[in-house]
Design a protein around this motif. Structure first.
Motif, PDB file in Angstrom:
ATOM      1  N   SER A   1     -13.141   1.944 -11.672  1.00  0.00           N
ATOM      2  CA  SER A   1     -11.772   1.462 -11.809  1.00  0.00           C
ATOM      3  C   SER A   1     -10.897   2.034 -10.697  1.00  0.00           C
ATOM      4  N   LEU A   2     -10.148   1.159 -10.026  1.00  0.00           N
ATOM      5  CA  LEU A   2      -9.232   1.563  -8.973  1.00  0.00           C
ATOM      6  C   LEU A   2      -7.815   1.172  -9.363  1.00  0.00           C
ATOM      7  N   THR A   3      -6.846   1.687  -8.640  1.00  0.00           N
ATOM      8  CA  THR A   3      -5.458   1.273  -8.797  1.00  0.00           C
ATOM      9  C   THR A   3      -5.009   0.599  -7.507  1.00  0.00           C
ATOM     10  N   ILE A   4      -3.875  -0.042  -7.557  1.00  0.00           N
ATOM     11  CA  ILE A   4      -3.348  -0.702  -6.372  1.00  0.00           C
ATOM     12  C   ILE A   4      -3.175   0.299  -5.225  1.00  0.00           C
ATOM     13  N   SER A   5      -2.783   1.527  -5.560  1.00  0.00           N
ATOM     14  CA  SER A   5      -2.566   2.534  -4.516  1.00  0.00           C
ATOM     15  C   SER A   5      -3.862   2.968  -3.841  1.00  0.00           C
ATOM     16  N   ASP A   6      -5.015   2.667  -4.438  1.00  0.00           N
ATOM     17  CA  ASP A   6      -6.302   3.002  -3.834  1.00  0.00           C
ATOM     18  C   ASP A   6      -6.720   2.009  -2.747  1.00  0.00           C
ATOM     19  N   ILE A   7      -6.081   0.844  -2.717  1.00  0.00           N
ATOM     20  CA  ILE A   7      -6.443  -0.178  -1.731  1.00  0.00           C
ATOM     21  C   ILE A   7      -6.072   0.308  -0.338  1.00  0.00           C
ATOM     22  N   GLN A   8      -7.007   0.151   0.606  1.00  0.00           N
ATOM     23  CA  GLN A   8      -6.802   0.590   1.980  1.00  0.00           C
ATOM     24  C   GLN A   8      -6.734  -0.608   2.929  1.00  0.00           C
ATOM     25  N   ALA A   9      -6.011  -0.442   4.014  1.00  0.00           N
ATOM     26  CA  ALA A   9      -5.945  -1.490   5.028  1.00  0.00           C
ATOM     27  C   ALA A   9      -7.345  -1.807   5.532  1.00  0.00           C
ATOM     28  N   GLY A  10      -7.654  -3.090   5.614  1.00  0.00           N
ATOM     29  CA  GLY A  10      -8.989  -3.535   6.004  1.00  0.00           C
ATOM     30  C   GLY A  10      -9.865  -3.904   4.828  1.00  0.00           C
TER      31      GLY A  10
ATOM     32  N   ALA B   1      -9.784 -15.066  -1.836  1.00  0.00           N
ATOM     33  CA  ALA B   1     -10.057 -13.895  -1.000  1.00  0.00           C
ATOM     34  C   ALA B   1      -8.821 -13.589  -0.168  1.00  0.00           C
ATOM     35  N   ALA B   2      -8.590 -12.310   0.069  1.00  0.00           N
ATOM     36  CA  ALA B   2      -7.469 -11.866   0.896  1.00  0.00           C
ATOM     37  C   ALA B   2      -7.890 -10.584   1.604  1.00  0.00           C
ATOM     38  N   ILE B   3      -7.067 -10.112   2.519  1.00  0.00           N
ATOM     39  CA  ILE B   3      -7.382  -8.874   3.233  1.00  0.00           C
ATOM     40  C   ILE B   3      -6.161  -7.967   3.220  1.00  0.00           C
ATOM     41  N   ALA B   4      -6.407  -6.679   2.960  1.00  0.00           N
ATOM     42  CA  ALA B   4      -5.316  -5.715   2.835  1.00  0.00           C
ATOM     43  C   ALA B   4      -4.807  -5.272   4.201  1.00  0.00           C
ATOM     44  N   LEU B   5      -3.486  -5.162   4.299  1.00  0.00           N
ATOM     45  CA  LEU B   5      -2.811  -4.610   5.464  1.00  0.00           C
ATOM     46  C   LEU B   5      -2.328  -3.198   5.126  1.00  0.00           C
ATOM     47  N   ARG B   6      -1.563  -2.626   5.995  1.00  0.00           N
ATOM     48  CA  ARG B   6      -0.978  -1.315   5.705  1.00  0.00           C
ATOM     49  C   ARG B   6       0.139  -1.444   4.660  1.00  0.00           C
TER      50      ARG B   6
END
Length: 205
Positions: free
Chosen positions: A2-11, A35-40
């Protein structure tokens, strides 16, 4: 995991699941329909029906039951400052472009065609007669955008882009191909939400 939104990293690649769309053709065999890709800074680049846009990861999760996060090994080395800057440049260049509805509808026939002549295209690439696969397009569907981003920043090299043609990749294709990263956990819409027992990543890691 389980992760949280704050665990998401750019890339990170974010694959989105909703029980409302899991059975649709666009969700493929994995059930993931977007599908999407995380930014900073907690931002996400996506292509949806309203076009290419940057939204918050929280806003993205509002529309789905859960998100599966794919991450490359040695993320800090692969997604270094140069590549992250290139990703943000790619995002800036493509914001407000349209959604590739036609491409999404033609995905299956295009994929079949590309698979049938794959060896021909590889041979032509090494002979220098094949045109380069462009990451910059006029319109995108979601996984087309993610694949194009990986080509733009140089994780998918020109020689590999011959078989990683953006318009032939669905969210399910992204889920199954380790070029986009390895599953590292789920972000759930609510604390009480239970990931379906048959979820793709519970059985394919």
């Amino acid at each position: 995991m389980s992760l949280t939104i704050s665990d998401i990293q750019a890339g990170d690649v974010l694959l989105c699941y909703s029980h409302m769309t899991a059975g649709e053709d666009t969700a493929g065999e994995t059930g993931y329909s977007h599908a999407a890709i995380a930014l900073r800074d907690g931002q996400v680049l996506e292509a949806s029906n309203s076009g290419v846009k940057v939204v918050s990861a929280k806003r993205l999760l509002d529309d789905y039951d859960h998100i599966a996060v794919l991450r490359e090994y040695d993320t800090s080395e692969l997604w270094d400052e140069t590549r992250l800057n290139s990703l943000h440049e790619f995002a800036a260049q493509n914001i407000n472009k349209g959604f590739n509805q036609t491409g999404l509808m033609r995905y299956h026939s295009r994929k079949e065609g590309y698979q049938n002549d794959q060896m021909k295209r590889i041979r032509e690439h090494f002979e220098g007669t094949a045109p380069a696969v462009a990451s910059d397009r006029g319109v995108y569907f979601c996984s087309e955008l993610v694949t194009a981003a990986f080509i733009h920043v140089g994780i998918i090299l020109p020689s590999s882009a011959v078989v990683f043609t953006p318009e032939t990749f669905s969210p399910s294709d992204v889920a199954k191909d380790k070029a986009f990263g390895f599953f590292c956990g789920y972000v759930k819409s609510t604390q009480s939400y239970v990931i379906p027992e048959g979820d793709f990543f519970k059985h394919h890691i």
